[in-house]
Write a protein that holds these residues in place. Sequence first.
Motif, mmCIF file in Angstrom:
data_model
loop_
_atom_site.group_PDB
_atom_site.id
_atom_site.type_symbol
_atom_site.label_atom_id
_atom_site.label_comp_id
_atom_site.label_asym_id
_atom_site.label_seq_id
_atom_site.Cartn_x
_atom_site.Cartn_y
_atom_site.Cartn_z
ATOM 1 N N SER A 1 39.961 40.920 39.724
ATOM 2 C CA SER A 1 39.243 42.151 40.619
ATOM 3 C C SER A 1 38.310 42.840 39.687
ATOM 4 C CB SER A 1 40.315 43.069 40.763
ATOM 5 O OG SER A 1 41.330 43.660 39.847
ATOM 6 N N ASP A 2 38.184 42.836 38.432
ATOM 7 C CA ASP A 2 37.381 43.427 37.619
ATOM 8 C C ASP A 2 36.840 42.729 36.403
ATOM 9 O OD1 ASP A 2 40.272 45.386 37.219
ATOM 10 O OD2 ASP A 2 39.158 44.224 35.488
ATOM 11 N N ASP A 3 35.884 43.569 35.577
ATOM 12 C CA ASP A 3 35.355 42.954 34.397
ATOM 13 C C ASP A 3 36.231 42.969 33.214
ATOM 14 O OD1 ASP A 3 32.056 44.239 35.210
ATOM 15 O OD2 ASP A 3 33.317 42.482 35.845
ATOM 16 N N THR A 4 37.559 43.356 33.227
ATOM 17 C CA THR A 4 38.453 43.332 32.415
ATOM 18 C C THR A 4 38.913 41.676 32.183
ATOM 19 O OG1 THR A 4 40.433 43.649 33.688
ATOM 20 C CG2 THR A 4 39.136 45.560 32.518
ATOM 21 N N PHE A 5 38.561 40.900 33.027
ATOM 22 C CA PHE A 5 39.027 39.547 33.113
ATOM 23 C C PHE A 5 38.667 38.678 31.609
ATOM 24 C CE2 PHE A 5 39.830 35.272 34.699
ATOM 25 C CZ PHE A 5 38.770 34.445 34.312
ATOM 26 N N SER A 6 37.426 39.104 31.107
ATOM 27 C CA SER A 6 37.307 38.413 29.784
ATOM 28 C C SER A 6 38.274 38.651 28.574
ATOM 29 C CB SER A 6 35.839 38.643 29.395
ATOM 30 O OG SER A 6 35.623 40.066 29.097
ATOM 31 N N SER A 7 39.063 39.963 28.716
ATOM 32 C CA SER A 7 40.030 40.251 27.883
ATOM 33 C C SER A 7 41.336 39.574 28.005
ATOM 34 C CB SER A 7 39.986 41.822 27.930
ATOM 35 O OG SER A 7 41.104 42.054 29.143
ATOM 36 N N TYR A 8 41.421 38.821 29.051
ATOM 37 C CA TYR A 8 42.890 38.006 29.165
ATOM 38 C C TYR A 8 42.542 36.690 28.936
ATOM 39 C CZ TYR A 8 43.838 42.156 32.071
ATOM 40 O OH TYR A 8 44.122 43.584 32.303
ATOM 41 N N ASN B 1 33.383 33.659 32.674
ATOM 42 C CA ASN B 1 33.771 34.970 32.444
ATOM 43 C C ASN B 1 32.677 35.925 33.344
ATOM 44 O OD1 ASN B 1 36.145 34.750 31.016
ATOM 45 N ND2 ASN B 1 35.082 34.941 28.891
ATOM 46 N N ALA B 2 31.370 35.597 33.429
ATOM 47 C CA ALA B 2 30.490 36.289 34.301
ATOM 48 C C ALA B 2 30.966 36.294 35.612
ATOM 49 C CB ALA B 2 29.105 35.442 34.020
ATOM 50 N N LYS B 3 31.515 35.549 35.983
ATOM 51 C CA LYS B 3 32.111 35.717 37.512
ATOM 52 C C LYS B 3 33.437 36.023 37.789
ATOM 53 C CE LYS B 3 29.091 31.635 39.168
ATOM 54 N NZ LYS B 3 28.955 30.675 39.818
ATOM 55 N N ASN B 4 34.274 36.496 36.439
ATOM 56 C CA ASN B 4 35.602 36.775 36.524
ATOM 57 C C ASN B 4 36.331 35.898 37.191
ATOM 58 O OD1 ASN B 4 34.676 39.190 35.459
ATOM 59 N ND2 ASN B 4 34.521 40.385 37.119
ATOM 60 N N THR B 5 36.218 34.571 37.017
ATOM 61 C CA THR B 5 36.911 33.470 37.508
ATOM 62 C C THR B 5 37.497 32.432 36.882
ATOM 63 O OG1 THR B 5 35.848 33.845 39.760
ATOM 64 C CG2 THR B 5 36.807 31.903 39.567
ATOM 65 N N ALA B 6 38.664 32.102 37.073
ATOM 66 C CA ALA B 6 39.101 31.024 36.289
ATOM 67 C C ALA B 6 39.260 29.780 37.288
ATOM 68 C CB ALA B 6 40.747 31.276 35.642
ATOM 69 N N TYR B 7 39.323 28.533 36.897
ATOM 70 C CA TYR B 7 39.448 27.353 37.728
ATOM 71 C C TYR B 7 40.570 26.297 37.263
ATOM 72 C CZ TYR B 7 34.950 29.237 38.858
ATOM 73 O OH TYR B 7 33.740 30.028 39.137
ATOM 74 N N LEU B 8 40.921 25.524 38.194
ATOM 75 C CA LEU B 8 41.881 24.415 37.683
ATOM 76 C C LEU B 8 41.214 23.058 38.751
ATOM 77 C CD1 LEU B 8 44.393 23.449 36.040
ATOM 78 C CD2 LEU B 8 45.606 23.768 37.976
ATOM 79 N N GLN B 9 40.734 22.399 37.936
ATOM 80 C CA GLN B 9 40.247 21.216 38.509
ATOM 81 C C GLN B 9 41.404 20.056 38.530
ATOM 82 O OE1 GLN B 9 37.306 20.116 40.092
ATOM 83 N NE2 GLN B 9 38.428 18.374 40.940
ATOM 84 N N MET B 10 41.808 19.655 39.690
ATOM 85 C CA MET B 10 42.893 18.624 39.657
ATOM 86 C C MET B 10 42.382 17.321 40.246
ATOM 87 S SD MET B 10 46.166 21.183 41.019
ATOM 88 C CE MET B 10 45.501 21.456 42.509
ATOM 89 N N ASN B 11 42.740 16.297 39.613
ATOM 90 C CA ASN B 11 42.156 14.889 39.885
ATOM 91 C C ASN B 11 43.448 13.991 39.942
ATOM 92 O OD1 ASN B 11 39.520 15.720 39.776
ATOM 93 N ND2 ASN B 11 39.448 15.217 37.711
#
Length: 126
Positions: free
Chosen positions: A25-32, A74-84
Amino acid sequence: QVQLVESGGGLVQPGGSLRLSCAASDDTFSSYYMGWFRQAPGKEREFIAAIARTPVNTYYADFAEGRFTVSRDNAKNTAYLQMNTLKPEDTAVYSCAAGNRPTLAFVKADRGYDYWGQGTQVTVSS
């Protein structure tokens, strides 16, 4: 406190792929540091993968190694999980989590995380 929202789940055939997203939800994302967990009906929640605050260090459960890839933007405040190469036994509710402990000692344990998303259902079936 940061809020996390997963997306990208759904129904997929065995052998297929999905990419899950976890938007903060916010730019603190990069701190986690960020983790992915899953829970199937009647089973305990299990660790899948995690990524450090900078996308240099990643960690995987044995079953995920080679099939799943964790990443973050971190620029998009988003993490991903690619599952194949998904299998029926991958069917579960998948959740992302954020942790802000000073070390990564508990990155593979749910007690190492402070904030959780609501989860997204992944069903692998023909």
